[in-house]
Design an enzyme around this catalytic site. Structure first.
Site, PDB file in Angstrom:
ATOM      1  N   HIS A   1      -8.857 -81.575   3.425  1.00 20.00           N
ATOM      2  CA  HIS A   1      -7.812 -81.548   2.410  1.00 20.00           C
ATOM      3  C   HIS A   1      -6.483 -82.001   3.004  1.00 20.00           C
ATOM      4  O   HIS A   1      -6.228 -81.806   4.199  1.00 20.00           O
ATOM      5  CB  HIS A   1      -7.637 -80.131   1.845  1.00 20.00           C
ATOM      6  CG  HIS A   1      -8.885 -79.533   1.283  1.00 20.00           C
ATOM      7  ND1 HIS A   1      -9.881 -79.004   2.084  1.00 20.00           N
ATOM      8  CD2 HIS A   1      -9.300 -79.371   0.001  1.00 20.00           C
ATOM      9  CE1 HIS A   1     -10.849 -78.536   1.325  1.00 20.00           C
ATOM     10  NE2 HIS A   1     -10.526 -78.744   0.053  1.00 20.00           N
TER      11      HIS A   1
ATOM     12  N   HIS B   1      -8.767 -66.799  -2.284  1.00 20.09           N
ATOM     13  CA  HIS B   1      -9.830 -67.708  -1.877  1.00 20.09           C
ATOM     14  C   HIS B   1     -11.175 -66.995  -1.873  1.00 20.09           C
ATOM     15  O   HIS B   1     -12.206 -67.594  -2.206  1.00 20.09           O
ATOM     16  CB  HIS B   1      -9.538 -68.281  -0.490  1.00 20.09           C
ATOM     17  CG  HIS B   1     -10.595 -69.225  -0.007  1.00 20.09           C
ATOM     18  ND1 HIS B   1     -10.808 -70.460  -0.584  1.00 20.09           N
ATOM     19  CD2 HIS B   1     -11.516 -69.105   0.982  1.00 20.09           C
ATOM     20  CE1 HIS B   1     -11.809 -71.066   0.034  1.00 20.09           C
ATOM     21  NE2 HIS B   1     -12.251 -70.259   0.981  1.00 20.09           N
TER      22      HIS B   1
END
Length: 287
Positions: free
Chosen positions: A90, A254
């Protein structure tokens, strides 16, 4: 003739290493997001290459992303040649955008003509719920740098690529048919990539809704830009692991995203397998 620049040189160096390890030629490339990390068990594996083995290759630092290429055969009859990324990198991990999309470019050079992108995202549109699957119809990537910034690598694509149909209409129709055949409800909508790694604020989510986004995440759109630049046919599915901040009544984490993605994995995997088979049978990959 490729322009001599750092991104091009790194790409071809990685390609040379990959070809030294396998002569497998994939036709469909898959980026396995959260919940699909174990998809390799559905593949007749011919070769595995760990990202750490490839000099200069970006390596994911995110929990749940294994970090390797899987080459083999998938589909209902395990006859479709594919390459899978078990874990993506990412932009928020600190890599240059050219590194973030390097794997996509590499899979195209290896032979892949179709790219299937998957991710976990937050739902924005009214009527969406945690656990939904959303077929991506279009995207917004204005909040992250373009992977095409800098000198154009002419051997990959044109300087100013058209973006009028990033997500191929025929692929979308085939995936809708695959979902229908399995009795899986497949929503549709526009995906927006934000930079991350923080989740979006309620005001940012409200902004995303105003500009036309139905789901929000931290990946995918930049990969689709790079793939589109190279002439790949692209399809994408978001697993809506949660409702976005300001819509959800609970704080986001998360751990929650990963747990819900793992729970949805069997359904997600069935849809991916059926979609791969339909795409192959349609002859889109030159089968």
């Amino acid at each position: 003739m490729l322009v001599k620049n750092e991104a091009a040189e790194k790409l071809w160096k990685c390609y040379d290493y990959m070809r030294s390890r396998t002569d497998f030629v994939p036709k469909i490339a898959l980026v396995l997001g959260s919940g699909l990390g174990d998809y390799a068990k559905n593949i007749q594996v011919e070769a595995e290459i760990d990202y750490h083995e490839i000099e200069g290759f970006p390596v994911s630092t995110i929990a749940g992303h294994k970090g390797r290429f899987i080459f083999g055969y998938a589909g209902d009859e395990k006859k479709v040649p594919v390459v899978c990324m078990q874990g993506r990198v990412h932009y928020y991990e600190g890599y240059e955008m050219s590194d973030v999309v390097l794997p996509i470019r590499l899979m195209k050079l290896m032979g892949a003509q179709v790219l299937l992108l998957t991710n976990a995202a937050g739902g924005i549109r009214d009527g969406f719920a945690a656990g939904d699957l959303m077929l991506i119809t279009d995207q917004i990537s204005s909040f992250v740098p373009s992977p095409l910034n800098g000198a154009n690598i002419e051997g990959l694509g044109v300087r100013f690529p058209d973006m009028s149909e990033i997500y191929d209409k025929k692929l979308r129709q085939l995936m809708i048919e695959a979902a229908d055949s399995l009795g899986i409800v497949l929503k549709q909508g526009v995906y927006v990539q934000m930079q991350g790694p923080n989740y979006e604020s309620p005001a940012e989510v409200a902004m995303c809704r105003i500009i036309g986004a139905d789901a929000v995440g931290m990946s995918t759109a930049c990969e689709a830009v790079a793939a589109n630049h190279m002439g790949m046919k692209i399809a994408g599915i978001s697993f809506l692991s949660n409702l976005a901040c300001g819509i959800s009544k609970t704080p986001l984490s998360h751990k929650e995203v990963q747990e819900r993605a793992d729970a949805a994995a069997p359904r997600f995997q069935k849809l991916v397998t059926a979609s791969i088979q339909k795409i192959w049978d349609a002859g889109i990959c030159g089968s």
